[in-house]
Design a protein around this motif. Structure first.
Motif, PDB file in Angstrom:
ATOM      1  N   SER A  47       0.862  -1.219  -0.016  1.00 37.96           N
ATOM      2  CA  SER A  47       0.047   0.135   0.004  1.00 37.96           C
ATOM      3  C   SER A  47       0.845   1.134  -0.062  1.00 37.96           C
ATOM      4  O   SER A  47       0.204   2.207  -0.204  1.00 37.96           O
ATOM      5  N   LEU A  50       0.555   3.809  -3.111  1.00 37.92           N
ATOM      6  CA  LEU A  50      -0.676   3.987  -3.131  1.00 37.92           C
ATOM      7  C   LEU A  50      -0.757   5.319  -2.008  1.00 37.92           C
ATOM      8  O   LEU A  50      -1.301   6.301  -1.959  1.00 37.92           O
ATOM      9  N   ALA A  54      -1.551   9.038  -2.459  1.00 39.08           N
ATOM     10  CA  ALA A  54      -2.608   9.807  -1.835  1.00 39.08           C
ATOM     11  C   ALA A  54      -2.502  10.952  -0.968  1.00 39.08           C
ATOM     12  O   ALA A  54      -3.308  11.961  -0.792  1.00 39.08           O
ATOM     13  N   MET A 243      -3.287   4.462 -12.227  1.00 31.92           N
ATOM     14  CA  MET A 243      -2.741   4.707 -10.639  1.00 31.92           C
ATOM     15  C   MET A 243      -3.822   6.097 -10.379  1.00 31.92           C
ATOM     16  O   MET A 243      -4.157   5.957  -9.034  1.00 31.92           O
ATOM     17  N   GLN A 246      -6.936   5.031  -8.601  1.00 33.53           N
ATOM     18  CA  GLN A 246      -7.001   4.485  -7.415  1.00 33.53           C
ATOM     19  C   GLN A 246      -6.403   5.551  -6.425  1.00 33.53           C
ATOM     20  O   GLN A 246      -7.157   5.260  -5.185  1.00 33.53           O
ATOM     21  N   VAL A 247      -5.530   6.315  -6.794  1.00 35.41           N
ATOM     22  CA  VAL A 247      -5.313   7.439  -5.656  1.00 35.41           C
ATOM     23  C   VAL A 247      -6.356   8.362  -5.201  1.00 35.41           C
ATOM     24  O   VAL A 247      -6.685   8.420  -4.099  1.00 35.41           O
ATOM     25  N   ALA A 250      -8.603   6.153  -2.907  1.00 32.59           N
ATOM     26  CA  ALA A 250      -8.241   5.801  -1.739  1.00 32.59           C
ATOM     27  C   ALA A 250      -8.255   7.346  -0.713  1.00 32.59           C
ATOM     28  O   ALA A 250      -8.456   7.094   0.288  1.00 32.59           O
ATOM     29  N   ALA A 272      -5.885   4.533   1.721  1.00 33.32           N
ATOM     30  CA  ALA A 272      -4.963   3.906   0.766  1.00 33.32           C
ATOM     31  C   ALA A 272      -4.732   2.385   1.204  1.00 33.32           C
ATOM     32  O   ALA A 272      -4.617   1.452   0.521  1.00 33.32           O
ATOM     33  N   THR A 276      -5.969  -1.098  -0.611  1.00 33.25           N
ATOM     34  CA  THR A 276      -5.123  -2.190  -0.829  1.00 33.25           C
ATOM     35  C   THR A 276      -5.687  -3.534  -0.095  1.00 33.25           C
ATOM     36  O   THR A 276      -5.661  -4.544  -0.865  1.00 33.25           O
TER      37      THR A 276
END
Length: 339
Positions: A47, A50, A54, A243, A246-247, A250, A272, A276
């Motif tokens: 994690s 990320l 984040a 990504m 996802q960021v 999160a 984050a 994960t």
């Protein structure tokens, strides 16, 4: 009970932590290996990239903007890191050069949004394509594989039994938290995101704050690129692709509001880690790989909506308790006033 509810409202991260523990226990009831210490350590390590991104994204979100170029910034930063290391450059030069890459791209994003008044989603979406193209031109579409062993070994260094990349994430979260909560300038990020016009009337450097937010986002993506090369040991031509979503997810999962002015970097870090955990749990539940994206997306929506409802319920209860308390105090005053 009242004080506990009030604390849960004030400490936004607590509800995220409770949800995460509950989810851990749920998956652990299906597969006990998921709650093993070794598994938890692997999830924490997985994690960190990320988490670092984040934290940087949180600065942008707090100012009521968004940065979707972070994935491509991470990819270009990893490519620059890999090529410099492969050419025998000094480690200090490599780190400085990579961070400069992230800072410069973030600065351009900030100028575009703050001074040229380009909507953040348009500016950073355009920059995503530009930077991704620059990465492919820079690497000629080739993978970078000949990373020196000494750099890859850094990821295996442990301090107090905690891997070095994890320490990087923890230190960045701590620095960002102290900056946002303990410094006057740090609180400007919240003020700008909460009410931009009001912040301008108060004389706050709104444009400077926004530019700095994008620069910090770019720098965090560059640091993530350094960690990526350290952990993986090579750089593909698709590094960082996707990504950005996802960021953002999160950070939002950790309680950082897309509307700005609300949230914390600690919450983003927890988000984050939780994100994960969700992705990793599907393997332990033996769900076919082609279901992963759909199920993880559904769980993310379910958790965010559920947490939002939970927060509204707590606020409603708190307001009702305050109202009852005020009414009780009024009745006491009236009873004392009667002779």
């Amino acid at each position: 009970m009242k004080s506990l509810l009030y604390k849960m409202i004030k400490v936004r991260e607590l509800s995220i932590l409770i949800l995460m523990v509950a989810y851990f226990l749920f998956v652990g009831s299906i597969n006990s290996q998921f709650t093993n210490l070794d598994t938890i350590v692997l999830v924490v390590n997985g994690s960190i990239i990320l988490l670092v991104m984040a934290v940087g994204q949180s600065f942008v979100l707090l100012t009521s903007n968004i940065d979707v170029s972070v994935g491509s910034i991470m990819g270009l930063s990893a490519a620059v890191c890999g090529t410099l290391l492969a050419s025998g450059a000094n480690l200090g030069v490599v780190v400085f050069s990579v961070i400069c890459v992230g800072a410069v791209i973030g600065f351009v994003n900030g100028i575009g949004v703050s001074y040229l008044k380009i909507p953040a989603i348009i500016m950073t979406l355009g920059m995503l394509g530009v930077v991704r193209g620059l990465m492919l031109l820079y690497t000629k579409g080739m993978w970078i594989e000949n990373i020196p062993n000494y750099y890859k070994k850094i990821a295996r260094i442990e301090i107090l039994s905690i891997p070095f990349p994890v320490w990087i994430g923890v230190i960045l979260v701590l620095i960002a938290y102290l900056f946002l909560t303990k410094t006057k300038f740090g609180r400007y990020f919240y003020a700008v995101g909460d009410n931009t016009d009001g912040a301008q009337l108060l004389g706050l450097p709104v444009n400077v704050v926004k530019v700095l937010a994008f620069m910090l986002s770019g720098i965090s993506a560059a640091i993530a690129g350094l960690i990526f090369v350290m952990n993986i040991g090579f750089v593909s031509n698709q590094t960082g692709s996707g990504m950005e979503l996802q960021v953002i997810a999160a950070a939002v999962l950790g309680g950082v509001a897309l509307t700005g002015g609300i949230g914390s970097v600690i919450g983003a870090g927890l988000g984050a880690f939780f994100f994960t955990v969700i992705n990793s749990s599907l393997v332990f539940m033996k769900i076919p790989a082609y279901w992963n994206s759909a199920i993880s997306g559904f769980l993310l929506i379910l958790i965010v909506v559920g947490d939002s409802r939970f927060q509204k319920y707590l606020k409603k209860r708190s307001l009702q308790n305050q109202k009852n308390s005020l009414e009780e105090n009024d009745r006491e005053k009236q009873s004392k006033a009667i002779p």
